[in-house]
Design a protein around this motif. Structure first.
Motif, PDB file in Angstrom:
ATOM      1  N   THR A  76     -32.330  58.460 -31.920  1.00  0.00           N
ATOM      2  CA  THR A  76     -33.472  59.280 -31.525  1.00  0.00           C
ATOM      3  C   THR A  76     -33.233  60.032 -30.219  1.00  0.00           C
ATOM      4  O   THR A  76     -33.913  61.011 -29.935  1.00  0.00           O
ATOM      5  CB  THR A  76     -34.742  58.421 -31.374  1.00  0.00           C
ATOM      6  OG1 THR A  76     -34.498  57.375 -30.421  1.00  0.00           O
ATOM      7  CG2 THR A  76     -35.144  57.822 -32.719  1.00  0.00           C
ATOM      8  N   ARG A  77     -32.258  59.555 -29.439  1.00  0.00           N
ATOM      9  CA  ARG A  77     -31.996  60.203 -28.152  1.00  0.00           C
ATOM     10  C   ARG A  77     -30.579  59.890 -27.704  1.00  0.00           C
ATOM     11  O   ARG A  77     -30.107  58.768 -27.850  1.00  0.00           O
ATOM     12  CB  ARG A  77     -32.979  59.694 -27.095  1.00  0.00           C
ATOM     13  CG  ARG A  77     -32.834  60.331 -25.742  1.00  0.00           C
ATOM     14  CD  ARG A  77     -33.987  59.899 -24.807  1.00  0.00           C
ATOM     15  NE  ARG A  77     -33.848  60.549 -23.531  1.00  0.00           N
ATOM     16  CZ  ARG A  77     -33.181  60.041 -22.507  1.00  0.00           C
ATOM     17  NH1 ARG A  77     -32.601  58.873 -22.605  1.00  0.00           N
ATOM     18  NH2 ARG A  77     -33.107  60.698 -21.360  1.00  0.00           N
ATOM     19  N   ILE A  78     -29.928  60.899 -27.166  1.00  0.00           N
ATOM     20  CA  ILE A  78     -28.615  60.722 -26.557  1.00  0.00           C
ATOM     21  C   ILE A  78     -28.794  60.851 -25.047  1.00  0.00           C
ATOM     22  O   ILE A  78     -29.257  61.881 -24.561  1.00  0.00           O
ATOM     23  CB  ILE A  78     -27.606  61.781 -27.056  1.00  0.00           C
ATOM     24  CG1 ILE A  78     -27.418  61.669 -28.570  1.00  0.00           C
ATOM     25  CG2 ILE A  78     -26.279  61.643 -26.327  1.00  0.00           C
ATOM     26  CD1 ILE A  78     -26.632  62.819 -29.172  1.00  0.00           C
ATOM     27  N   ASP A  79     -28.442  59.805 -24.326  1.00  0.00           N
ATOM     28  CA  ASP A  79     -28.484  59.826 -22.865  1.00  0.00           C
ATOM     29  C   ASP A  79     -27.054  60.026 -22.384  1.00  0.00           C
ATOM     30  O   ASP A  79     -26.306  59.062 -22.191  1.00  0.00           O
ATOM     31  CB  ASP A  79     -29.078  58.522 -22.337  1.00  0.00           C
ATOM     32  CG  ASP A  79     -29.205  58.505 -20.819  1.00  0.00           C
ATOM     33  OD1 ASP A  79     -28.588  59.355 -20.136  1.00  0.00           O
ATOM     34  OD2 ASP A  79     -29.914  57.618 -20.309  1.00  0.00           O
ATOM     35  N   VAL A  85     -26.881  55.748 -26.545  1.00  0.00           N
ATOM     36  CA  VAL A  85     -27.806  56.369 -27.487  1.00  0.00           C
ATOM     37  C   VAL A  85     -28.954  55.405 -27.722  1.00  0.00           C
ATOM     38  O   VAL A  85     -28.776  54.181 -27.679  1.00  0.00           O
ATOM     39  CB  VAL A  85     -27.130  56.746 -28.835  1.00  0.00           C
ATOM     40  CG1 VAL A  85     -26.070  57.813 -28.621  1.00  0.00           C
ATOM     41  CG2 VAL A  85     -26.552  55.534 -29.538  1.00  0.00           C
ATOM     42  N   GLU A  86     -30.137  55.967 -27.942  1.00  0.00           N
ATOM     43  CA  GLU A  86     -31.311  55.164 -28.252  1.00  0.00           C
ATOM     44  C   GLU A  86     -31.563  55.239 -29.749  1.00  0.00           C
ATOM     45  O   GLU A  86     -31.416  56.301 -30.367  1.00  0.00           O
ATOM     46  CB  GLU A  86     -32.512  55.665 -27.462  1.00  0.00           C
ATOM     47  CG  GLU A  86     -32.317  55.512 -25.963  1.00  0.00           C
ATOM     48  CD  GLU A  86     -33.460  56.071 -25.138  1.00  0.00           C
ATOM     49  OE1 GLU A  86     -34.500  56.461 -25.717  1.00  0.00           O
ATOM     50  OE2 GLU A  86     -33.304  56.120 -23.904  1.00  0.00           O
ATOM     51  N   THR A  92     -30.371  50.110 -28.065  1.00  0.00           N
ATOM     52  CA  THR A  92     -29.468  51.118 -27.505  1.00  0.00           C
ATOM     53  C   THR A  92     -28.037  50.692 -27.790  1.00  0.00           C
ATOM     54  O   THR A  92     -27.754  49.510 -27.964  1.00  0.00           O
ATOM     55  CB  THR A  92     -29.649  51.285 -25.980  1.00  0.00           C
ATOM     56  OG1 THR A  92     -29.330  50.054 -25.339  1.00  0.00           O
ATOM     57  CG2 THR A  92     -31.052  51.718 -25.622  1.00  0.00           C
TER      58      THR A  92
END
Length: 109
Positions: A76-79, A85-86, A92
């Motif tokens: 859902t999200r790349i940090d 990654v989430e 994570t």
């Protein structure tokens, strides 16, 4: 003592599977493939799915190298700054390198 490198591959299509499998040729690399489906879709066989003669899917255990960890989830999200990654499940996964191989999709299931 050699340092281990963690690689996350997002996307379990042809490019993602090939990248993940190739990376396992190195002993100092740990590979995690993240894909929302638990099975590989053989897109070249989709005409057989439509014709009713094949389901056009293969279990990842048959095509992934033994050292590839499969995580069935959606990113859902790349940090990028935090190098993780989430996942939709709330977890994570950290990485040293990220391969973004999500490919294409359809608006209809």
């Amino acid at each position: 003592m050699a340092e281990n490198t963690d690689v996350v591959v997002i996307g379990g299509g042809y490019a993602g599977v090939m990248a993940a499998n190739r990376l396992t040729q190195r002993d100092d690399v740990t590979v995690t493939l993240i894909n929302p489906r638990p099975t590989f879709v053989e897109r070249i066989r989709l005409h057989q799915l439509v014709g009713g003669s094949d389901d056009a899917v293969v279990d990842y255990a048959k095509i992934l190298a033994d050292r590839v960890r499969l995580t069935v989830d959606t990113v859902t999200r790349i940090d990028a700054a935090g190098r993780h990654v989430e996942l939709a499940s709330g977890g994570t996964v950290g990485y040293d390198y990220l391969i973004y191989a999500v490919g294409s999709g359809s608006a209809h299931p």
